[in-house]
Design a protein around this motif. Structure first.
Motif, PDB file in Angstrom:
ATOM      1  N   PHE A   1       0.753  -1.218  -0.094  1.00 19.76           N
ATOM      2  CA  PHE A   1       0.080   0.003  -0.025  1.00 19.76           C
ATOM      3  C   PHE A   1       0.862   1.220   0.128  1.00 19.76           C
ATOM      4  O   PHE A   1       2.024   1.323   0.858  1.00 19.76           O
ATOM      5  CB  PHE A   1      -0.882  -0.063   1.332  1.00 19.76           C
TER       6      PHE A   1
ATOM      7  N   ILE B   1       0.836   5.014   1.560  1.00 17.27           N
ATOM      8  CA  ILE B   1       0.062   5.508   2.558  1.00 17.27           C
ATOM      9  C   ILE B   1       0.073   6.897   2.660  1.00 17.27           C
ATOM     10  O   ILE B   1       1.192   7.567   2.592  1.00 17.27           O
ATOM     11  CB  ILE B   1       0.245   4.851   3.864  1.00 17.27           C
TER      12      ILE B   1
ATOM     13  N   ALA C   1     -10.676  -4.978   1.458  1.00 18.05           N
ATOM     14  CA  ALA C   1     -11.577  -3.955   1.959  1.00 18.05           C
ATOM     15  C   ALA C   1     -11.275  -3.803   3.579  1.00 18.05           C
ATOM     16  O   ALA C   1     -11.044  -2.769   3.968  1.00 18.05           O
ATOM     17  CB  ALA C   1     -12.850  -4.229   1.613  1.00 18.05           C
TER      18      ALA C   1
ATOM     19  N   SER D   1      -7.977  -2.092   4.202  1.00 19.16           N
ATOM     20  CA  SER D   1      -8.068  -0.534   3.800  1.00 19.16           C
ATOM     21  C   SER D   1      -8.846   0.180   4.787  1.00 19.16           C
ATOM     22  O   SER D   1      -8.400   1.054   5.333  1.00 19.16           O
ATOM     23  CB  SER D   1      -8.772  -0.507   2.552  1.00 19.16           C
ATOM     24  N   GLU D   2      -9.882  -0.508   5.654  1.00 16.93           N
ATOM     25  CA  GLU D   2     -10.678   0.141   6.587  1.00 16.93           C
ATOM     26  C   GLU D   2      -9.901   0.468   7.858  1.00 16.93           C
ATOM     27  O   GLU D   2      -9.952   1.310   8.475  1.00 16.93           O
ATOM     28  CB  GLU D   2     -12.161  -0.647   6.732  1.00 16.93           C
TER      29      GLU D   2
ATOM     30  N   ILE E   1      -6.967   0.527   8.478  1.00 18.82           N
ATOM     31  CA  ILE E   1      -5.613   1.836   7.868  1.00 18.82           C
ATOM     32  C   ILE E   1      -6.573   3.321   7.867  1.00 18.82           C
ATOM     33  O   ILE E   1      -6.078   3.972   8.517  1.00 18.82           O
ATOM     34  CB  ILE E   1      -5.122   1.827   6.683  1.00 18.82           C
TER      35      ILE E   1
ATOM     36  N   THR F   1      -4.807   7.398   4.582  1.00 16.64           N
ATOM     37  CA  THR F   1      -5.711   6.835   3.354  1.00 16.64           C
ATOM     38  C   THR F   1      -4.502   6.074   2.857  1.00 16.64           C
ATOM     39  O   THR F   1      -3.418   6.103   2.986  1.00 16.64           O
ATOM     40  CB  THR F   1      -5.962   7.935   2.513  1.00 16.64           C
ATOM     41  N   SER F   2      -5.098   5.203   1.987  1.00 13.95           N
ATOM     42  CA  SER F   2      -4.189   4.074   1.166  1.00 13.95           C
ATOM     43  C   SER F   2      -4.730   3.718  -0.141  1.00 13.95           C
ATOM     44  O   SER F   2      -5.798   3.910  -0.546  1.00 13.95           O
ATOM     45  CB  SER F   2      -4.158   2.919   2.045  1.00 13.95           C
ATOM     46  N   LYS F   3      -3.649   3.265  -0.753  1.00 13.02           N
ATOM     47  CA  LYS F   3      -3.845   3.016  -2.471  1.00 13.02           C
ATOM     48  C   LYS F   3      -3.111   1.825  -2.522  1.00 13.02           C
ATOM     49  O   LYS F   3      -1.780   1.650  -2.231  1.00 13.02           O
ATOM     50  CB  LYS F   3      -3.614   4.101  -3.085  1.00 13.02           C
ATOM     51  N   VAL F   4      -3.495   0.547  -3.091  1.00  9.51           N
ATOM     52  CA  VAL F   4      -2.929  -0.627  -3.387  1.00  9.51           C
ATOM     53  C   VAL F   4      -1.962  -0.194  -4.418  1.00  9.51           C
ATOM     54  O   VAL F   4      -2.341   0.515  -5.561  1.00  9.51           O
ATOM     55  CB  VAL F   4      -3.843  -1.624  -3.532  1.00  9.51           C
TER      56      VAL F   4
END
Length: 71
Positions: free
Chosen positions: A7, A9, A55, A58-59, A61, A67-70
């Motif tokens: 991820f 971040i 999911a 991500s929640e 985090i 916030t995150s992005k794969v």
């Protein structure tokens, strides 16, 4: 099945932020290992995708204030 997801971040301001995120390893069932990189603002999570979903990771985090992005 064991899966590793990286991820990016957003919101990382210091090494303590990474330590907080690495604590997910102890708080989430199905997570085996969490490694963070402060300079790159990245997190690598090894987990059992039959016990916890992407999911849900991500929640978790988001609940820590990031916030995150794969990748």
């Amino acid at each position: 099945m064991k899966t590793i997801t990286r991820f990016s971040i957003q919101g990382i301001e210091c090494p303590n932020c990474i330590m907080l995120l690495e604590g997910l390893e102890d708080r989430l069932d199905g997570v085996f290992r969490v490694e963070g990189n402060y300079r790159r603002a990245e997190l690598s999570i090894e987990y059992d995708d039959e016990k916890i979903s992407l999911a849900q990771l991500s929640e978790a985090i988001i609940q820590l204030g990031y916030t995150s992005k794969v990748l």
